[in-house]
Motif scaffolding. Sequence first.
Motif, PDB file in Angstrom:
ATOM      1  N   UNK A 116       0.829  -1.209   0.000  1.00 19.81           N
ATOM      2  CA  UNK A 116       0.000   0.000   0.000  1.00 19.81           C
ATOM      3  C   UNK A 116       0.864   1.261   0.000  1.00 19.81           C
ATOM      4  N   UNK A 117       0.207   2.392  -0.181  1.00 21.30           N
ATOM      5  CA  UNK A 117       0.916   3.664  -0.050  1.00 21.30           C
ATOM      6  C   UNK A 117       0.159   4.524   0.958  1.00 21.30           C
ATOM      7  N   UNK A 118       0.901   5.130   1.879  1.00 28.90           N
ATOM      8  CA  UNK A 118       0.313   6.024   2.880  1.00 28.90           C
ATOM      9  C   UNK A 118       0.619   7.468   2.520  1.00 28.90           C
ATOM     10  N   UNK A 119      -0.421   8.297   2.496  1.00 29.10           N
ATOM     11  CA  UNK A 119      -0.264   9.695   2.109  1.00 29.10           C
ATOM     12  C   UNK A 119      -0.801  10.591   3.223  1.00 29.10           C
TER      13      UNK A 119
ATOM     14  N   UNK B 159      -7.806  11.145  -8.764  1.00 30.81           N
ATOM     15  CA  UNK B 159      -6.375  10.807  -8.782  1.00 30.81           C
ATOM     16  C   UNK B 159      -6.167   9.295  -8.897  1.00 30.81           C
ATOM     17  N   UNK B 160      -6.945   8.531  -8.124  1.00 29.71           N
ATOM     18  CA  UNK B 160      -6.852   7.067  -8.185  1.00 29.71           C
ATOM     19  C   UNK B 160      -7.184   6.588  -9.596  1.00 29.71           C
TER      20      UNK B 160
ATOM     21  N   UNK C 190      -4.612   2.616  -1.134  1.00 32.28           N
ATOM     22  CA  UNK C 190      -4.287   3.944  -0.582  1.00 32.28           C
ATOM     23  C   UNK C 190      -4.801   4.082   0.850  1.00 32.28           C
ATOM     24  N   UNK C 191      -3.899   4.473   1.731  1.00 30.83           N
ATOM     25  CA  UNK C 191      -4.312   4.837   3.096  1.00 30.83           C
ATOM     26  C   UNK C 191      -3.929   6.297   3.313  1.00 30.83           C
TER      27      UNK C 191
ATOM     28  N   UNK D 254     -10.838   3.371   0.260  1.00 30.34           N
ATOM     29  CA  UNK D 254      -9.514   3.683   0.804  1.00 30.34           C
ATOM     30  C   UNK D 254      -9.517   3.448   2.312  1.00 30.34           C
ATOM     31  N   UNK D 255      -8.317   3.412   2.893  1.00 34.00           N
ATOM     32  CA  UNK D 255      -8.184   3.314   4.340  1.00 34.00           C
ATOM     33  C   UNK D 255      -7.835   4.683   4.908  1.00 34.00           C
ATOM     34  N   UNK D 256      -8.088   4.832   6.198  1.00 33.78           N
ATOM     35  CA  UNK D 256      -7.731   6.082   6.871  1.00 33.78           C
ATOM     36  C   UNK D 256      -6.981   5.746   8.160  1.00 33.78           C
TER      37      UNK D 256
END
Length: 279
Positions: free
Chosen positions: A110-113, A132-133, A143-144, A171-173
């Motif tokens: 995953x990628x965390x932003x 964007x996704x 994406x988180x 998405x995750x948070x």
Amino acid sequence: QAKDLGGGEHCSFEASLHALAEEQRQLEASLRNAIGNDELELLYQPVVDANFEKVVSFEALLRWNSKLHGVISPAKFIPMAEETRMILPIGKWVMEQACRKATQWPSHVMVNVNVAAAQLLEPDFADMVAATLDKANLAPHRLEIEVTESVFLSDAGVARAALEKVLNLGCSVALDDFGTGYSSLGYLRTLRFSTIKVDRLFVQGAAQGNRESLAIIRAVVAMSDSLGMTTTAEGVENADEAALIRSLGCTKIQGYYFGRPMQAIEASDLLRRETLRRA
Ligand code: C2E
Ligand code: MG
Ligand code: MG
Ligand code: MG
């Protein structure tokens, strides 16, 4: 920085105030052109699974390599970008770069932003994320986004609604720097956070034998377990801290011990080596 101009205490104080304001003004002007001048860069720091020490994600961390002022730490320029609302175009740039990069990684990574309050409070934030996704062709579950408790300070209702929309995209948070801000457990009841990130302060404290830090990590792990969330320990710097964190039952670990924030090419190399090791 300001030199004593020889005008006595009062004068040099004013001079340094002036110099400070001038430096601030110049920095802001430069930051305005940072995207156009190609001065922004994302570094990626691995987040590893606490048991298997496998990379499960990379957190994108912004750097500003100013041609005029040198490397400036995010602790300095992010607050400035927030105050001037330059965080809106910068945050969009970060989201685009990070999502595009993640498409080059294996699909389990995953990628965390990190997302600032000012971004989240924009009415079209979730639409920006969705677009964007879509444009990057990245699956939403990869994406988180990371927010700190401060996003609930100015308008909790709007922040909550925006996060709800992002969650509904798939998405995750993550709740970043947990325990350092104006903690209220209220929003944990209604928002489906995926991850709580335990701040380095507690990791460090617990490793140094601080009983309060230890108790707080235990409580956070117990709470996130029973609420179906995962926990990431931030700022794990050595083997002792890693062992302690693992024994406390945190799900994921992030810190210099496993990897510093690195350039995108190094992140890809790390993943490639990991795949080879497991083949
Ligand atoms: P954060 O999101 O809590 O990121 C973790 C910070 O801890 C990063 O600092 C990282 O380099 C540092 N760190 C990681 N492992 C260790 C360790 O083992 N020991 C120590 N001492 N530090 C460690 P960094 O990169 O300077 O970023 C600082 C903060 O700036 C971030 O804190 C985040 O709040 C903000 N930030 C960074 N990139 C962005 C961005 O793209 N957008 C927004 N809105 N904020 C960002
Ligand atoms: Mg973060
Ligand atoms: Mg953090
Ligand atoms: Mg932090």
